[in-house]
Design an enzyme around this catalytic site. Sequence first.
Site, PDB file in Angstrom:
ATOM      1  CB  THR A  19      44.184  51.852  35.431  1.00  9.63           C
ATOM      2  OG1 THR A  19      44.317  52.706  36.636  1.00  9.63           O
ATOM      3  CG2 THR A  19      45.230  52.183  34.492  1.00  9.63           C
ATOM      4  CG  ASP A  20      39.740  48.410  35.127  1.00  9.55           C
ATOM      5  OD1 ASP A  20      40.709  48.022  35.789  1.00  9.55           O
ATOM      6  OD2 ASP A  20      39.095  47.871  34.298  1.00  9.55           O
ATOM      7  CD  GLN A  21      37.643  47.709  42.761  1.00  6.32           C
ATOM      8  OE1 GLN A  21      36.662  47.723  42.191  1.00  6.32           O
ATOM      9  NE2 GLN A  21      37.808  47.481  44.293  1.00  6.32           N
ATOM     10  N   GLY A  23      43.294  47.635  37.657  1.00  5.17           N
ATOM     11  CA  GLY A  23      44.639  47.696  37.181  1.00  5.17           C
ATOM     12  C   GLY A  23      45.037  47.749  35.607  1.00  5.17           C
TER      13      GLY A  23
END
Length: 143
Positions: A19-21, A23
Amino acid sequence: MVFAVSSSKTEITVRYSETDQMGIVHHSNYINYFEVARTDFIYIIGQTYKGLEDMGFMLPVLHVDCQYRSPAKYDDRVIVETKIKEYNGVRMTFEYVAYRKEDETILVHGSTSHCWTDKNLKPIMIKKRSPELHEKLLQTMKD
């Protein structure tokens, strides 16, 4: 969207590291999911990628297409359904639909195009090199 019997279904649980920042699953991870699903698909024809390579066959990726529809998030269970969309004995295109298992929301629709080659990456005609494999591939395309 569900394909005919000639498809495979691969379940992947989204890991936190994917996942990225924001979410959500980073877009690049879907290409990895396609590879996992394609490997599973090869099993339904009674082969493994390693087995194909041991026979002297390679299947490099020529093109990837990915259309994002809805985000997946950490711990979602994602189903990637895979089928052969096109096959002419040398080139082959796999089609993928990834959806959330819990609610069947389509997340991604994509495809990968490949070319059968020898270990020197010279294109080969599977029908001539392995008629049995060729027939198995054709069979998966029938409804």
